[in-house]
Design an enzyme around this catalytic site. Structure first.
Site, mmCIF file in Angstrom:
data_model
loop_
_atom_site.group_PDB
_atom_site.id
_atom_site.type_symbol
_atom_site.label_atom_id
_atom_site.label_comp_id
_atom_site.label_asym_id
_atom_site.label_seq_id
_atom_site.Cartn_x
_atom_site.Cartn_y
_atom_site.Cartn_z
ATOM 1 N N LYS A 80 -10.231 -17.456 35.615
ATOM 2 C CA LYS A 80 -9.617 -16.286 34.989
ATOM 3 C C LYS A 80 -10.560 -15.776 33.908
ATOM 4 O O LYS A 80 -11.161 -16.578 33.168
ATOM 5 C CB LYS A 80 -8.274 -16.710 34.382
ATOM 6 C CG LYS A 80 -7.391 -15.584 33.861
ATOM 7 C CD LYS A 80 -6.057 -16.163 33.349
ATOM 8 C CE LYS A 80 -5.097 -15.107 32.851
ATOM 9 N NZ LYS A 80 -3.822 -15.718 32.391
ATOM 10 N N SER B 58 0.096 -13.293 34.221
ATOM 11 C CA SER B 58 -1.141 -12.547 34.057
ATOM 12 C C SER B 58 -2.320 -13.078 34.865
ATOM 13 O O SER B 58 -3.317 -12.376 34.996
ATOM 14 C CB SER B 58 -1.535 -12.539 32.578
ATOM 15 O OG SER B 58 -1.795 -13.865 32.136
ATOM 16 N N SER C 17 2.274 -17.446 33.101
ATOM 17 C CA SER C 17 1.162 -16.694 33.692
ATOM 18 C C SER C 17 0.364 -17.411 34.770
ATOM 19 O O SER C 17 -0.491 -16.805 35.408
ATOM 20 C CB SER C 17 0.190 -16.233 32.601
ATOM 21 O OG SER C 17 0.719 -15.103 31.944
#
Ligand code: ZN
Lengths: 489, 485, 96
Positions: free
Chosen positions: A79, A154, A178
């Protein structure tokens, strides 16, 4: 099975049998990325050169008899809120456009030490604030199961990449769900470990007391061995804890016979899609049949946990994001004075959701409102922890849906922050108390969209968590893979 | 008829600790390095960096607190203090709020006569900011003036010590600041260099009618870079407030800047409502527990502090002034004092030699105290031979010089340099005989009752012996000779 | 519950140079969110204050040892403006 569909365990087996090389694995995911990125936009940066070099090294090492473990030679995605030395790291924000960190996050170092090949940096909601990956300054990601829908967030880019096969596994960060929520919405496994067991050093902070890095993977076992590679005390993170990695593999096949599993009463009812509720109920029934004792458990504070979450997280974020000021790195919008420069830079550099949360958090901490909002939210956290502690006096693990809904259409909630926030309702309690939680795919709804099942355990209860998760995986027998539509050109 | 006023003064002192590494990262604590060379992700506030506190800094603030008679909190936590400033990299400072490491202590000021006790509200741990240098026109593309930022100082451990408003005069304020400096130097936890900013003061000053217990409007003064400017600034501010009180320009709560050159304080423009620091517990750190064992370990390692030392010296018979001077002397001289006294030398004489002639010699020769070569036994012998009249006190200074130059013990030097007094009466009797013969007028005057000519005659004896005669003995023998003839 | 928000003040504290129109939009969104968030006030009793860390440990320190600092050129390469080894910013409002 095509190469990119393999799990980490399967790919590793092929690697060690000499059937494939690390470079082959890399080629497979890069090819897959070239076929799917136009539809999914899972990646912000593909580090082909760096990955090629790492794969070459992994192959050379293996030829020399050096085997760094289960992740050796495996292409993994990160990420883009984890710092990578020499590779642009933006947290999907305009304010960090072009930013190249001078250091690696601890998890990155650990992955490299474990022989993993870092493919690239995946898309996210700006600064990990969001539940759909639509808040990225570089454009949204889409769900491999339906490219008209969001992949959750996310860590939506990481989830989409793993689900689509453009990475064998990925790391995400989970502040209120997330990792677990996008895993659920894309039909993969997502784990938030116990707070403090994986270093946050080099993770661009959203809410320091809630953030935790964890794996997204195609299988429970993959999640376990990825966790093992990144687990453990880091002298650079004062909140990281010295705990030996629990012997998770020992219990992956043990089953749930004799375990007591609690179903959280408060995480059901209004707002939950019927397909989600019935799938979860079926799985609970299966667990019972597999020998677990099922009890209904009430955690009354869960009803106000989300409210507490949306005060604590923005409050911490308002301070964590203060450093983005146009002075030392990142975007600068000029001004006559430092103050003007900072105010312009920040107004320009942050997207609307981030701005909203900074304002919210600043307000919650400000004189006259602190006690009623931030102070009270911290008390809710303590009450919630007491609730969990009481529950764990009688049960070994707790279960619930991961998300009240399946993946929703892009754009559906983007203008309604509150309804977007409600998608975290099942996941944020584990963050508020710091306990581990995992989402395991258990089926598809009638539209062919994945449904996730959440298992939670007490702090440092990863062993029992995985024991239940592995059984859920076996019982679900979820083998479906998304078919990614071609874009109409 | 003007009212009499008294000042109410509190002092905030910031002390930079001289640890090897910074408060929350491994960068060097070093003054005068090239700009931005002692920086890392943590002290630059780069995305993703996390603080890890320096154990030694915590032990040192505990030592400071204990030296100031403070309570050490059993549990203490860091807070974030939120404000935006270009030299504050994270735009929050890791500091402490309601649970400082140390609280509720006091400091007794060294003072002739009545003692003054200043309460210590708290001593808390925080990190220093970077350094801004404001430069004028030129050198910058976008604006006429600009700020150059150096983050070497960012993250240096900083202890803030807040006094209670127990100080009443500028002199006391100065004494307080000096005593605090002596303490941190004794503890060895800071360079405490005012000119380099490793020790900095702010003063809160208000006035009220003498004897009243109302609180006046508090004014904070900043930018005092020496003890003298601290004293001057406070004196100025007290006077300014007395004059302003009741006039149109009444005292307002504000921060004022001391202008050393002009000798005045100026109002600093501050923005309205900018000081909502939104303190909250630093979530990147865990609580600190300072249990009894830890506190005891620190307490047991405390050196003798200036006040204790002065007390001891007074008990050994020194007066206030030499006790103070000796206490402030370099450690080498103080330990020489202790060792010499332990050999049985007179305490006052020992202190006088060390703070007087020895210190003067060090200064004259530019010798570092640590390089001083003086055996306690030689100093003791010097004191003894002066006491015994073997050498005169003026010759003794020469003897000391010989000792310090490595010529040997006091007696050896005195002999080699031919400085021994003639205190043998038979040898002296001969000289006295000659002197009396040569000065019959003086003898006559004495016999007519002019007692003071003895002094003249002693002088003649001294001259004849090149100063080596024991003047006291010469005096006695002259009187005897004159009276008996 | 009516929530009173001085949005301009909050934006100033947060150093966000927003337009009046933007401020109005955020103000009404914040009001909605805070109305929901205010449910935390329904918590009764006064639970014991706890450490935020779920594992509840303390005293995480490092030894006073130096670690290498960053290379200045690498650090300054990320700066929007730098000169002679310094980061450069416009003057602060507070300076005289
Ligand atoms: Zn540093």
């Amino acid at each position: 099975m095509t190469l990119h569909e393999k799990t980490i365990v399967e790919a590793g087996r092929s690697l060690r049998s000499g059937e494939v090389t690390s470079e082959d694995l890399l080629d497979a995911v890069l090819l897959r990325a070239s076929q799917t990125e136009a539809q999914l936009h899972a990646y912000l940066t593909l580090d082909k050169e760096g990955a090629r070099e790492a794969a070459g090294q992994a192959d050379a090492d293996l030829a020399d008899g050096i085997d760094r473990g289960p992740l050796h030679g495996i292409p993994i995605a990160l990420k883009d809120n984890m710092c990578t030395r020499g590779v642009e790291t933006t947290a999907a924000s305009q304010i960090l456009a072009g930013y190249v960190p001078p250091y690696d996050a601890t998890v990155v170092t650990r992955l490299r030490d474990a022989g993993a090949v870092i493919v690239g940096k995946t898309n996210l909601d700006e600064f990990a604030m969001g539940s759909s990956t639509e808040n990225s300054a570089y454009g949204p990601s889409f769900n491999p199961w339906d490219i008209g829908r969001i992949p959750g967030g996310s860590s939506g880019g990481s989830a989409a990449a793993v689900a689509a096969g453009s990475a064998f596994g990925a790391l995400g960060s989970d502040t209120g769900g997330s990792i677990r929520q996008p895993a659920s919405l894309t039909g993969i496994v997502g784990l938030k470990p116990t707070y403090g067991t994986v270093s946050r050093y080099g993770l661009i902070a959203f809410a320091s007391s809630l953030d935790q890095i964890g794996p997204l993977s195609k299988s429970v076992e993959d999640a376990a061995l990825t966790l093992e590679a990144i687990w453990g005390h880091d002298p650079l993170d004062a909140t990281s804890y010295s705990a030996e990695y629990p012997d998770v593999p020992a219990d992956l096949d043990t089953g749930v016979d004799g375990l007591k599993i609690g179903v959280i009463k408060e995480l059901a009812g209004e707002g939950y899609e019927p397909a989600v509720e019935s799938s979860v109920a079926d799985m609970v029934q299966s667990l019972s049949e597999a020998g677990a004792e099922i009890v209904e458990v009430s955690l009354p504070t869960v009803d106000i946990a989300l409210s507490a979450y949306y005060l604590v997280a923005p409050a911490e974020a308002s301070a964590n994001l203060a450093r983005f000021d146009g002075i030392r790195y990142g975007l600068r919008v000029e001004g006559e004075t430092t103050e003007e420069l900072m105010a312009r830079t920040r107004a320009e550099g942050f997207g609307p959701e981030v701005t909203r949360r900074i304002l919210l958090g600043t307000y919650a901490l400000s004189a006259g409102y602190y006690d009623a909002f931030y102070g009270q939210a911290q008390r809710v956290r303590v009450a919630l922890r007491d609730d969990f502690a009481r529950a764990y006096e009688t049960v070994d693990a707790l279960v619930s849906p991961t998300s009240p809904t399946v993946a929703f259409p892009a754009g559906e909630k983007i203008d309604d922050p509150l309804s977007m926030y409600l998608t975290d309702i099942c996941t944020n309690p584990a963050n508020l108390v710091g306990h581990p939680g995992i989402s395991v795919p258990i089926g598809l709804d009638e539209q062919g969209l994945p449904i996730g099942f959440q298992v939670m355990a007490p702090a440092l209860g990863e062993r029992v968590l995985f024991r239940v998760a592995a059984e859920v995986e076996r019982l679900a027998g979820f083998g479906a893979r998304p078919v990614i539509e071609e874009l109409a050109s | 008829m003007t009212a009499r006023w008294e000042a109410v003064i509190g002092i905030e002192v910031h002390v930079e600790l001289a640890t090897d590494s910074k408060m929350f990262c491994g960068c060097a604590v070093e003054f005068g390095s090239e700009p931005n060379t002692n920086v890392c992700p943590v002290c630059l506030g780069l995305p993703g960096a996390l603080p890890v506190p320096n154990r030694k800094a915590i032990e040192w603030i505990m030592a400071i607190g204990l030296a100031l008679n403070c309570q050490v909190s059993h549990k203490s936590v860091f807070h974030r203090k939120n404000y935006f400033y270009a030299d504050l990299p994270k735009n929050y400072q890791i500091s402490q709020y309601d649970i400082p490491v140390c609280h509720d202590g006091y400091l007794d000021l060294p003072n002739d006569g009545e003692s003054v006790r200043v309460g210590i509200e708290r001593a808390h741990m925080e990190e220093d900011t970077g350094k801004s240098t404001h430069v004028g026109d030129g050198g910058r593309i976008h604006a006429a003036k600009s700020t150059l930022l150096d983050f070497n100082r960012s993250g240096v451990p900083l202890v803030e010590i807040v006094s209670k408003p127990d100080i009443r005069t500028a002199t006391q304020a100065r004494a307080y600041a000096q005593e605090l400096r002596a303490i941190v130097l004794e503890l060895g936890v800071s360079d405490a260099r005012l000119e380099e900013g490793s020790m900095r003061f702010d003063a809160n000053v208000s006035i009220r009618p003498e004897g009243s217990d109302v609180l006046g409007t508090k004014v904070e003064i900043k930018n005092m870079n020496s003890f003298r400017s601290l004293e001057r600034a406070i004196d100025y501010e007290i006077q300014r407030q007395i004059e302003a009180t009741g006039s149109d320009s009444d005292v307002i709560q504000e921060t004022r800047h001391w202008d050393e050159e002009a000798g005045v304080t100026h109002s600093m423009r501050t923005k309205e409502g900018s000081s909502d620091y939104r303190y909250f517990i630093e979530p990147d750190l865990v609580p600190m527990i300072m249990d009894e064992t830890w506190v005891a370990t620190i307490r047991n390692k405390l050196p003798e502090l200036p006040a204790q030392r002065r007390e001891r010296y007074l008990g050994q018979g020194l007066d206030e002034s030499s006790a103070g001077v000796l206490s402030d002397s370099p450690a080498m001289l103080r330990s020489l004092y202790d060792e010499t006294v332990s050999l049985g030398a007179d305490t006052r004489a020992t202190a006088n030699w060390l703070t007087g002639e020895v210190t003067a010699w060090l200064r004259k020769t530019g010798t570092e105290p640590a390089d001083l070569r003086l055996e306690p036994v030689h100093l003791q012998e010097l004191i003894t031979i002066v006491d015994e009249g073997v050498v005169s006190s003026s010759a003794a200074k020469e003897v000391l010089e010989g000792i310090l130059s490595g010529e040997g013990s006091a007696r050896v030097v005195a002999e080699r340099r031919d400085l021994i007094q003639i205190s043998d009466s038979s040898a002296l009797a001969e000289v006295i005989g000659h002197v009396l013969e040569e000065h019959p007028d003086a003898v006559a005057s004495y016999q007519e009752g002019e007692q003071k000519v003895v002094g003249f005659l002693v002088g003649q004896v001294m001259r004849a012996t090149q100063g080596k005669a024991d003047p006291k003995l010469a005096n006695e023998m002259l009187r005897e000779a004159l009276g008996g003839s | 519950m009516a929530i009173d928000i001085d949005i301009a003040h909050v934006a100033r504290l947060a150093r966000l140079g927003l337009t009046d129109e933007e401020l109005e939009g955020y103000k009404s969104q914040l009001a909605d969110i805070l109305e929901h968030a205010a449910r935390v006030q329904s918590l009764e009793g006064d639970p014991h204050p706890g450490s935020a860390h779920p594992l509840g440990f303390d005293n995480a320190f490092r030894d006073d040892e130096r670690r290498p600092s960053l290379d200045r050129e690498e650090v300054l390469s990320q700066a929007p403006e730098a000169m002679d080894g310094f980061f450069v910013a416009p003057p602060a409002l507070e300076t005289e």
